[in-house]
Motif scaffolding. Structure first.
Motif, PDB file in Angstrom:
ATOM      1  N   LEU A  19      29.063  63.365  44.731  1.00 35.38           N
ATOM      2  CA  LEU A  19      30.089  62.674  43.963  1.00 35.38           C
ATOM      3  C   LEU A  19      30.939  61.785  44.860  1.00 35.38           C
ATOM      4  O   LEU A  19      31.251  62.129  46.001  1.00 35.38           O
ATOM      5  CB  LEU A  19      30.999  63.689  43.272  1.00 35.38           C
ATOM      6  N   ASN A  20      31.320  60.644  44.331  1.00 43.90           N
ATOM      7  CA  ASN A  20      32.241  59.743  45.013  1.00 43.90           C
ATOM      8  C   ASN A  20      32.804  58.779  43.995  1.00 43.90           C
ATOM      9  O   ASN A  20      32.199  58.551  42.939  1.00 43.90           O
ATOM     10  CB  ASN A  20      31.545  58.999  46.154  1.00 43.90           C
ATOM     11  N   CYS A  21      33.953  58.219  44.272  1.00 41.23           N
ATOM     12  CA  CYS A  21      34.570  57.276  43.340  1.00 41.23           C
ATOM     13  C   CYS A  21      35.657  56.500  44.061  1.00 41.23           C
ATOM     14  O   CYS A  21      36.436  57.075  44.828  1.00 41.23           O
ATOM     15  CB  CYS A  21      35.170  58.027  42.148  1.00 41.23           C
ATOM     16  N   ILE A  22      35.718  55.195  43.803  1.00 43.32           N
ATOM     17  CA  ILE A  22      36.809  54.352  44.286  1.00 43.32           C
ATOM     18  C   ILE A  22      37.739  54.084  43.118  1.00 43.32           C
ATOM     19  O   ILE A  22      37.295  53.703  42.026  1.00 43.32           O
ATOM     20  CB  ILE A  22      36.293  53.015  44.847  1.00 43.32           C
ATOM     21  N   ALA A  23      39.033  54.276  43.341  1.00 40.80           N
ATOM     22  CA  ALA A  23      40.041  53.947  42.338  1.00 40.80           C
ATOM     23  C   ALA A  23      41.105  53.072  42.977  1.00 40.80           C
ATOM     24  O   ALA A  23      41.490  53.289  44.134  1.00 40.80           O
ATOM     25  CB  ALA A  23      40.673  55.214  41.775  1.00 40.80           C
ATOM     26  N   HIS A  24      41.552  52.088  42.226  1.00 40.52           N
ATOM     27  CA  HIS A  24      42.695  51.272  42.640  1.00 40.52           C
ATOM     28  C   HIS A  24      43.659  51.230  41.473  1.00 40.52           C
ATOM     29  O   HIS A  24      43.391  50.574  40.456  1.00 40.52           O
ATOM     30  CB  HIS A  24      42.265  49.864  43.033  1.00 40.52           C
ATOM     31  N   VAL A  25      44.753  51.975  41.602  1.00 42.94           N
ATOM     32  CA  VAL A  25      45.762  52.062  40.551  1.00 42.94           C
ATOM     33  C   VAL A  25      46.924  51.157  40.919  1.00 42.94           C
ATOM     34  O   VAL A  25      47.537  51.310  41.986  1.00 42.94           O
ATOM     35  CB  VAL A  25      46.244  53.511  40.357  1.00 42.94           C
ATOM     36  N   GLN A  26      47.217  50.197  40.039  1.00 45.42           N
ATOM     37  CA  GLN A  26      48.357  49.316  40.215  1.00 45.42           C
ATOM     38  C   GLN A  26      49.335  49.554  39.077  1.00 45.42           C
ATOM     39  O   GLN A  26      49.160  50.477  38.277  1.00 45.42           O
ATOM     40  CB  GLN A  26      47.874  47.867  40.293  1.00 45.42           C
ATOM     41  N   GLU A  27      50.364  48.748  38.991  1.00 44.98           N
ATOM     42  CA  GLU A  27      51.456  49.023  38.059  1.00 44.98           C
ATOM     43  C   GLU A  27      50.988  49.222  36.631  1.00 44.98           C
ATOM     44  O   GLU A  27      51.382  50.166  35.959  1.00 44.98           O
ATOM     45  CB  GLU A  27      52.489  47.890  38.116  1.00 44.98           C
ATOM     46  N   ASN A  28      50.128  48.348  36.150  1.00 49.02           N
ATOM     47  CA  ASN A  28      49.647  48.476  34.773  1.00 49.02           C
ATOM     48  C   ASN A  28      48.149  48.217  34.700  1.00 49.02           C
ATOM     49  O   ASN A  28      47.654  47.626  33.750  1.00 49.02           O
ATOM     50  CB  ASN A  28      50.395  47.502  33.850  1.00 49.02           C
ATOM     51  N   ARG A  29      47.436  48.695  35.727  1.00 49.91           N
ATOM     52  CA  ARG A  29      46.013  48.419  35.801  1.00 49.91           C
ATOM     53  C   ARG A  29      45.314  49.474  36.647  1.00 49.91           C
ATOM     54  O   ARG A  29      45.865  49.961  37.632  1.00 49.91           O
ATOM     55  CB  ARG A  29      45.769  47.030  36.394  1.00 49.91           C
ATOM     56  N   ILE A  30      44.098  49.815  36.244  1.00 54.01           N
ATOM     57  CA  ILE A  30      43.247  50.698  37.049  1.00 54.01           C
ATOM     58  C   ILE A  30      41.869  50.050  37.163  1.00 54.01           C
ATOM     59  O   ILE A  30      41.289  49.611  36.157  1.00 54.01           O
ATOM     60  CB  ILE A  30      43.088  52.087  36.409  1.00 54.01           C
ATOM     61  N   ASP A  31      41.361  49.992  38.382  1.00 55.16           N
ATOM     62  CA  ASP A  31      39.988  49.541  38.627  1.00 55.16           C
ATOM     63  C   ASP A  31      39.218  50.691  39.261  1.00 55.16           C
ATOM     64  O   ASP A  31      39.684  51.313  40.219  1.00 55.16           O
ATOM     65  CB  ASP A  31      39.966  48.324  39.553  1.00 55.16           C
ATOM     66  N   ILE A  32      38.054  50.967  38.692  1.00 49.96           N
ATOM     67  CA  ILE A  32      37.188  52.048  39.171  1.00 49.96           C
ATOM     68  C   ILE A  32      35.848  51.443  39.577  1.00 49.96           C
ATOM     69  O   ILE A  32      35.315  50.574  38.891  1.00 49.96           O
ATOM     70  CB  ILE A  32      36.962  53.102  38.059  1.00 49.96           C
ATOM     71  N   TRP A  33      35.298  51.914  40.699  1.00 52.49           N
ATOM     72  CA  TRP A  33      33.943  51.565  41.111  1.00 52.49           C
ATOM     73  C   TRP A  33      33.225  52.843  41.511  1.00 52.49           C
ATOM     74  O   TRP A  33      33.803  53.704  42.190  1.00 52.49           O
ATOM     75  CB  TRP A  33      33.945  50.640  42.330  1.00 52.49           C
ATOM     76  N   GLY A  34      31.981  52.982  41.107  1.00 54.92           N
ATOM     77  CA  GLY A  34      31.250  54.152  41.575  1.00 54.92           C
ATOM     78  C   GLY A  34      30.066  54.512  40.714  1.00 54.92           C
ATOM     79  O   GLY A  34      29.727  53.823  39.744  1.00 54.92           O
ATOM     80  N   PRO A  35      29.428  55.629  41.060  1.00 51.90           N
ATOM     81  CA  PRO A  35      28.267  56.128  40.299  1.00 51.90           C
ATOM     82  C   PRO A  35      28.738  56.810  39.029  1.00 51.90           C
ATOM     83  O   PRO A  35      28.872  58.029  38.966  1.00 51.90           O
ATOM     84  CB  PRO A  35      27.619  57.096  41.279  1.00 51.90           C
ATOM     85  N   ILE A  36      29.005  56.014  38.013  1.00 56.64           N
ATOM     86  CA  ILE A  36      29.617  56.473  36.765  1.00 56.64           C
ATOM     87  C   ILE A  36      28.535  56.604  35.702  1.00 56.64           C
ATOM     88  O   ILE A  36      27.828  55.644  35.398  1.00 56.64           O
ATOM     89  CB  ILE A  36      30.700  55.494  36.289  1.00 56.64           C
ATOM     90  N   GLN A  37      28.443  57.781  35.106  1.00 54.55           N
ATOM     91  CA  GLN A  37      27.429  58.021  34.074  1.00 54.55           C
ATOM     92  C   GLN A  37      27.964  57.790  32.670  1.00 54.55           C
ATOM     93  O   GLN A  37      27.218  57.448  31.768  1.00 54.55           O
ATOM     94  CB  GLN A  37      26.896  59.456  34.207  1.00 54.55           C
ATOM     95  N   GLU A  38      29.257  57.967  32.469  1.00 56.47           N
ATOM     96  CA  GLU A  38      29.857  57.857  31.136  1.00 56.47           C
ATOM     97  C   GLU A  38      31.030  56.872  31.197  1.00 56.47           C
ATOM     98  O   GLU A  38      32.197  57.264  31.195  1.00 56.47           O
ATOM     99  CB  GLU A  38      30.346  59.229  30.655  1.00 56.47           C
ATOM    100  N   ALA A  39      30.737  55.577  31.263  1.00 51.62           N
ATOM    101  CA  ALA A  39      31.767  54.573  31.535  1.00 51.62           C
ATOM    102  C   ALA A  39      32.860  54.548  30.476  1.00 51.62           C
ATOM    103  O   ALA A  39      34.055  54.493  30.804  1.00 51.62           O
ATOM    104  CB  ALA A  39      31.117  53.195  31.665  1.00 51.62           C
TER     105      ALA A  39
END
Length: 720
Positions: A349-369
């Motif tokens: 398992l691994n995941c990149i998250a970037h949480v900003q004031e009113n935004r979230i960006d996710i990158w990774g091996p996601i099975q259930e987007a």
């Protein structure tokens, strides 16, 4: 990778493919459930953008978007192959890219239940056909020709009487202004050019030359790295931690407590964040954490098994069924047991998250987007449209990477650090923490009448139900046990038409161990019990096991599969020097039968000689993908039958890496032969139906050779 003026080849291709005007067309499922093909123009360098399955730039370059995750099951090939068939382009003319989570554009995007083809093939074919018709309409208008005199082929429109041709790139601007036609007639299967053909997968070159981007490959500017120390028991709470030595490691930025939601429970851990993965991992080794492990049982595997066996008796006897069973000419009862299993994906398992004031960006091996997008939106209080989930390739998923816990944890760590963070799980984190496939126990009763037909069949299941885990009720659950309708999953539907008296029941076992979907879900354990017991009833009736099954399958589709299985295996000509076993199961829209052949080696030990598989998945796209999926399912089923299991001691998972959780090696792998049924049935599942028949077919073959009935998994093949 070759670099040109600081721009990678991958980036160059991606950016140049966006130049010019593009036609982007898609399907949107309206409330009625009927897909509507629509086309809305927007401005920008991407040209026209809608539900972005298809883009064509003015040079004629076609980009197809795969809206499902690719974890090895073949969507990166199958979805474009379906669109390209009706669009009339060859796949060597196409670039395939992942689409981000966007349910408004792409509809549901979960990768589960073998649903990508069986749930989407009609819509995807219609998308390709509608785009094709728009391009043909423009060409016909330019030529002042009848639409019926024009056809599309190989990325161009051709005027049949004159032989004139126009490439899609020359037509796309005008086509983008049209209203897409609805309900375009689709091709007959006999007219397919690429569907049904064994085409090479688009992702194979990427995965062999190293350019495929998996989750661990992804990097973003300013990214930090994190690992999390988690309790070795599943509901342990952090009492205190000492991070003084950890913070002294060069590169470590911060150490703090973090939670992640596992169903109805918030589990706790201590995050170590650093400017490199190495620094984070070295820092975690020096971390000292005290855990509060009170308030829940510290169960051993033996206690779990005993609890499930006890639960088998909780439904109480059914007087009506017992009377019928007792009246059987011959009757038998048996208990089967299957263990807990780890998902053990090759890519942890691994995941990149970037949480900003009113935004979230996710990158990774996601099975259930979609689910992860919605979950993060709700938990973090950010509008769903501001949560972007970007999918990479997955190094295996099997259900584990469809869960929401690891992106949630990454988002919380990113929010604290105010920076993008990649959270990486080690192999040990994954295998000792779960969630796992549940163990299960089965109480089976059956009887046959004087004609050798099943008169009564009962199967009671005791297992942890996945649905129970969403309940935030205190542990242990003070309420009576629950019942689950998943107890028939994996069993052939047609059996229930031929058995006059049957009874199925499930008892939910409560435990602090988190459980989750595992490839083929309940069918992976139900199938072992049901098809092993069907085999016991066949021998009780003194009937050939394959003939016995045919006698209890009144539907023509199932009978045809049995007949074909008999033919391709040479069942009737089998000798006495080898054991032959058969099992047939059904799940997620697919029916699969296995015949396993075993024999004794010169040293007297058992050997699996051959596995013959026959899958009926109805309408299908690519036979090579189907064969690969069934082969992979058989090897995964082999491991679960004779190699590995997750066991527990004092509330902790014992097996934490592949040194004790052994995987099948190439020397363990038998010869595998996969066949596909040809019929006119709707598309069914492929990625999961190939697994459940293996274990019962193997054990039935061992009984055929040795007379020994195996009712508990896993077992050591060399000890039989």
């Amino acid at each position: 990778m070759k670099q040109t003026n600081g721009l990678s080849r991958r980036d160059f291709i991606r950016q140049t493919s966006l130049l010019g005007i593009a036609l982007t067309i898609g399907t949107y499922g309206v409330a009625s459930g009927v897909p509507e093909i629509i086309n809305v123009q927007t401005t920008g360098k991407t040209g026209i953008e809608l539900l972005a399955w298809i883009s064509i730039d003015t040079s004629g370059k076609v980009t197809l978007r795969n809206h499902r995750s690719e974890m090895g099951q073949g969507t990166f090939q199958a979805i474009p192959q379906m669109i390209a068939e009706e669009l009339e382009v060859n796949l060597d003319q196409v670039t395939v890219v992942f689409a981000a989570a966007n349910p408004k554009k792409f509809g549901p995007q979960p990768q589960e239940g073998s649903f990508s083809v069986r749930g989407w093939y009609k819509q995807l074919l219609q998308i390709g056909a509608s785009a094709r018709e728009m391009l043909i309409a423009v060409a016909a208008k330019q030529w002042n020709a009848e639409r019926s005199d024009c056809y599309a082929e190989n990325g161009q429109v051709i005027h049949r009487p004159s032989g004139k041709k126009l490439g899609y790139g020359l037509l796309v601007e005008e086509a983008s202004k049209l209203t897409p036609p609805q309900n375009v007639p689709l091709k007959l299967r006999k007219d397919y050019k690429i569907i049904g053909k064994p085409m090479r997968r688009q992702d194979t070159p990427l995965k062999t030359n190293g350019t495929a981007q998996f989750g661990l490959d992804k990097k973003v500017p300013g990214m930090l790295y994190a690992v999390v120390e988690r309790s070795p028991r599943f509901r342990g709470k952090v009492t205190r931690f000492d991070a003084s030595k950890t913070k002294a490691v060069p590169g470590v930025k911060n150490v703090f407590m973090v939670q992640r939601a596992v169903f109805g429970t918030l589990t706790e851990g201590v995050a170590v964040v650093a400017n490199s993965l190495w620094a984070a991992m070295q820092g975690r080794k020096l971390l000292s954490v005290e855990w509060d492990d009170s308030g829940f049982d510290h169960l051993d595997s033996g206690q779990l098994s005993a609890q499930m066996r006890e639960n088998l008796g909780k439904p109480g006897p059914s007087e009506k069924f017992e009377a019928v069973w007792q009246s059987s000419v011959r009757k038998i009862d048996a208990i089967y047991e299957t263990p807990y299993q780890s998902h053990s994906c090759m890519e942890p398992l691994n995941c990149i998250a970037h949480v900003q004031e009113n935004r979230i960006d996710i990158w990774g091996p996601i099975q259930e987007a979609n689910w992860i997008q919605a979950d993060l939106s709700e938990r973090m209080g950010i509008p769903k449209e501001n949560v972007t989930v970007n999918m990479t390739f997955l190094g295996g998923g099997f259900g584990r990477k469809g869960f929401t816990d690891y992106p949630h944890e990454a988002a919380l760590i990113s929010k604290t650090m105010k920076a993008p963070v990649q959270v990486v799980w080690t192999r040990e984190d994954d295998m000792r923490t779960g969630p796992f496939r549940t163990g299960a126990s089965y109480a089976c009763k059956g009887g046959v009448d004087k004609n050798g037909q099943i008169l009564a069949f009962q199967m009671i299941t005791a297992a942890q139900w996945i649905g129970q885990e969403w309940s935030p009720k205190p542990y242990p659950d003070p309420e009576p046990p629950s019942y689950n309708n998943g107890t028939t999953e994996g069993m052939l539907h047609s059996y229930l038409k031929a058995i006059p008296h049957y009874s199925f029941c499930g008892v939910g076992t409560r435990a602090p161990i988190p459980v989750l979907w595992w490839r083929s879900v309940y069918a992976s354990t139900n199938g072992f019990a049901a098809e092993s017991f069907i085999d016991e009833l066949a021998h009780l009736a003194e009937t050939d096991p394959l003939t016995f099954r045919r006698n209890h399958l009144p539907d023509k589709r199932y009978a045809a599969l049995v007949d074909q299985l008999e033919t391709i295996s040479g069942w009737k000509s089998r000798g006495k020097q080898a054991g032959w076993g058969v099992a047939i199961t059904e799940c997620f829209g697919g029916i699969c039968g296995h015949i396993v052949q075993v024999s004794r080696k010169a040293d007297g030990k058992l050997r699996i000689n051959k596995v013959i598989a026959l899958i009926d998945c109805g309408w299908y796209v690519n036979p090579d993908i189907i064969r690969a999926q069934v082969e992979g399912s058989i090897i995964m089923g082999l491991g679960a039958a004779i190699k590995h299991a997750t066991t527990f001691k004092d509330g902790k998972a014992v097996h934490q890496n592949f040194n004790t959780y052994e995987m099948p090696r190439i020397t363990d792998t038998p010869y595998i032969e996969v066949h596909i049924m040809e019929n006119d049935e709707p598309a069914g599942g492929v990625g999961e139906p190939g697994l459940p028949p293996f274990a019962p077919a193997l054990c039935n073959a061992i009984f055929d050779l040795t007379g020994k009935r195996i009712r508990m998994l896993p077992f050591n093949l060399e000890d039989v």
